[in-house]
Design a protein around this motif. Sequence first.
Motif, PDB file in Angstrom:
ATOM      1  N   LEU A  69       0.825  -1.214   0.000  1.00 10.32           N
ATOM      2  CA  LEU A  69       0.000   0.000   0.000  1.00 10.32           C
ATOM      3  C   LEU A  69       0.856   1.259   0.000  1.00 10.32           C
ATOM      4  N   HIS A  70       2.026   1.183   0.652  1.00  8.04           N
ATOM      5  CA  HIS A  70       2.948   2.323   0.682  1.00  8.04           C
ATOM      6  C   HIS A  70       4.006   2.214  -0.421  1.00  8.04           C
ATOM      7  N   ASP A  71       3.615   1.579  -1.541  1.00 10.05           N
ATOM      8  CA  ASP A  71       4.495   1.464  -2.705  1.00 10.05           C
ATOM      9  C   ASP A  71       5.804   0.762  -2.358  1.00 10.05           C
ATOM     10  N   TYR A  72       5.665  -0.358  -1.649  1.00  9.54           N
ATOM     11  CA  TYR A  72       6.799  -1.199  -1.260  1.00  9.54           C
ATOM     12  C   TYR A  72       7.810  -0.431  -0.400  1.00  9.54           C
ATOM     13  N   HIS A  73       7.278   0.341   0.524  1.00  6.87           N
ATOM     14  CA  HIS A  73       8.079   1.031   1.533  1.00  6.87           C
ATOM     15  C   HIS A  73       7.344   0.912   2.865  1.00  6.87           C
ATOM     16  N   LEU A  74       8.095   1.013   3.942  1.00  7.00           N
ATOM     17  CA  LEU A  74       7.460   1.113   5.246  1.00  7.00           C
ATOM     18  C   LEU A  74       6.836   2.492   5.381  1.00  7.00           C
ATOM     19  N   GLY A  75       5.716   2.572   6.104  1.00  5.79           N
ATOM     20  CA  GLY A  75       5.150   3.873   6.435  1.00  5.79           C
ATOM     21  C   GLY A  75       6.103   4.628   7.342  1.00  5.79           C
ATOM     22  N   GLU A  76       5.862   5.914   7.530  1.00  4.55           N
ATOM     23  CA  GLU A  76       6.795   6.739   8.293  1.00  4.55           C
ATOM     24  C   GLU A  76       6.978   6.218   9.720  1.00  4.55           C
ATOM     25  N   LYS A  77       5.878   5.893  10.381  1.00  5.26           N
ATOM     26  CA  LYS A  77       5.996   5.396  11.761  1.00  5.26           C
ATOM     27  C   LYS A  77       6.608   4.000  11.773  1.00  5.26           C
ATOM     28  N   ILE A 100      16.039  10.113  16.162  1.00  5.67           N
ATOM     29  CA  ILE A 100      15.570  11.352  16.782  1.00  5.67           C
ATOM     30  C   ILE A 100      15.038  12.322  15.731  1.00  5.67           C
ATOM     31  N   GLU A 101      15.738  12.437  14.611  1.00  6.87           N
ATOM     32  CA  GLU A 101      15.288  13.338  13.537  1.00  6.87           C
ATOM     33  C   GLU A 101      13.918  12.920  13.005  1.00  6.87           C
ATOM     34  N   LYS A 102      13.755  11.625  12.745  1.00  7.36           N
ATOM     35  CA  LYS A 102      12.486  11.154  12.186  1.00  7.36           C
ATOM     36  C   LYS A 102      11.374  11.193  13.236  1.00  7.36           C
ATOM     37  N   GLY A 103      11.706  10.930  14.488  1.00  4.65           N
ATOM     38  CA  GLY A 103      10.703  10.992  15.539  1.00  4.65           C
ATOM     39  C   GLY A 103      10.197  12.404  15.752  1.00  4.65           C
ATOM     40  N   GLU A 104      11.085  13.364  15.727  1.00  6.78           N
ATOM     41  CA  GLU A 104      10.676  14.762  15.905  1.00  6.78           C
ATOM     42  C   GLU A 104       9.768  15.222  14.769  1.00  6.78           C
ATOM     43  N   ALA A 105      10.041  14.727  13.561  1.00  3.24           N
ATOM     44  CA  ALA A 105       9.178  15.063  12.427  1.00  3.24           C
ATOM     45  C   ALA A 105       7.791  14.438  12.603  1.00  3.24           C
ATOM     46  N   LEU A 106       7.739  13.223  13.128  1.00  2.00           N
ATOM     47  CA  LEU A 106       6.452  12.546  13.328  1.00  2.00           C
ATOM     48  C   LEU A 106       5.592  13.268  14.357  1.00  2.00           C
ATOM     49  N   VAL A 107       6.170  13.674  15.476  1.00  2.59           N
ATOM     50  CA  VAL A 107       5.363  14.302  16.524  1.00  2.59           C
ATOM     51  C   VAL A 107       4.970  15.731  16.163  1.00  2.59           C
TER      52      VAL A 107
END
Length: 304
Positions: A69-77, A100-107
Motif C-alpha cells: 500500500l505504501h508502494d513497497y516502503h514502510l510507512g513513516e511510523k 531522533i530526527e524522524k521521531g521529531e518530524a512525526l510528533v
Amino acid sequence: MAYQPIPIGSTLKKIRENKGYTQKQISDEKMARSTYTKFENDTISPTLPKYLAVIDHMDISHEEFMYILHDYHLGEKEYFLHLFKKLEKRPTLALLDEIIEKGEALVQDRYDQLVLDILNACRGYKALLEEHDLEKAKGYAEKVWERMATLDNWYLAELHVINSILYLFNSETAVAFTDRAVKILSKYKDFDEAVTLQHSFLLHVTNLLMMDKKYEQALIYLRLLETPNIMLECPILWGVTLIRKEVCMTKIGDLSEPGLINKAIQLFECLNQPDLARYAKENPETVYNLYARFPISHIKALAV
C-alpha cells in the motif's frame, strides 16, 4: 499535512487481478460480491473482520499489504519503529541521530505517545554515548517510565521501550523486569522480533549485574543466551555473550572455558567489526557497555 485518502480498494483490486482471483472467489461467503465491489471501488471501507477475510483469501498478510500500500516502503511510523529496534543489535550515534530526527518530524505532524517515549529513550542513549552524562540520560528515562509504570500489561512495543531504559533501575529491579519480559516474550515464540528482543534484555541485565559485581547471577542470564538462534541470527550479540561469559567466569575463579574472548575477537574480525575486536582486545568489559565510562558508585539506579 493535508489528508490524502489511502487507496485500499484499488490496491486490493490490483493484488487480486495479479493473483488471478475473481471477485467471487475473494468475497466467498463472508460478504456479498456487490459489497466487495464497493470495497475495490473505494466507495465504502471494509470492517476489520471483512478486511482480514479478504487478505486471507488473497494469501497475503496485513504487514505485506501495508507494505504494498505504501508502494513497497514502510510507512513513516513503521520505518521509525524499524530503526528503533535496530538499536538492540548495534547502538550507534548515527542511528540515534536518525531516529531522533524522524521521531521529531512525526510528533510535529500529530501527537503519538509511543513516538514520544522512544524519542526520550533515544535522547537518553545519546546522552550516554555522546555526552557521557548518566544523570541527563536518567532524566530522559524517567519521563518514559512515568507512563510505563501506569500500564497493567506490556506488549512488544512497551517491552522494546522498557529494555532501552533498563539502566534507570538497580540491578535487582532490572532482573525482575527481565524475568517478566522473558515470560511475556515466550508467548511470542513464533515472532523473530521477540527472540531478538529477549536476547537484548538478557544482555542488558547482565551488563547491570556485572557493574554490580554480581558475576554468578550474570552467568545465569548469559547461559540463557547460549542458543543456536543467537549464534546464527545475531552473531555480534553472540560475540558479546562469549566475552561477558569469560569475564564473569574469570572474576569468580572459574577457568574451565578459556579462550571465549579470543573466539569473539575472531568472530568480530570475520564480521568486519574492527572496533569491537579492538575493544575486546584492549578492555573486554567495555564491549557493548554503555556505562563503561562511569564508576560503579555513580550507577545508582531507581528501585521500584
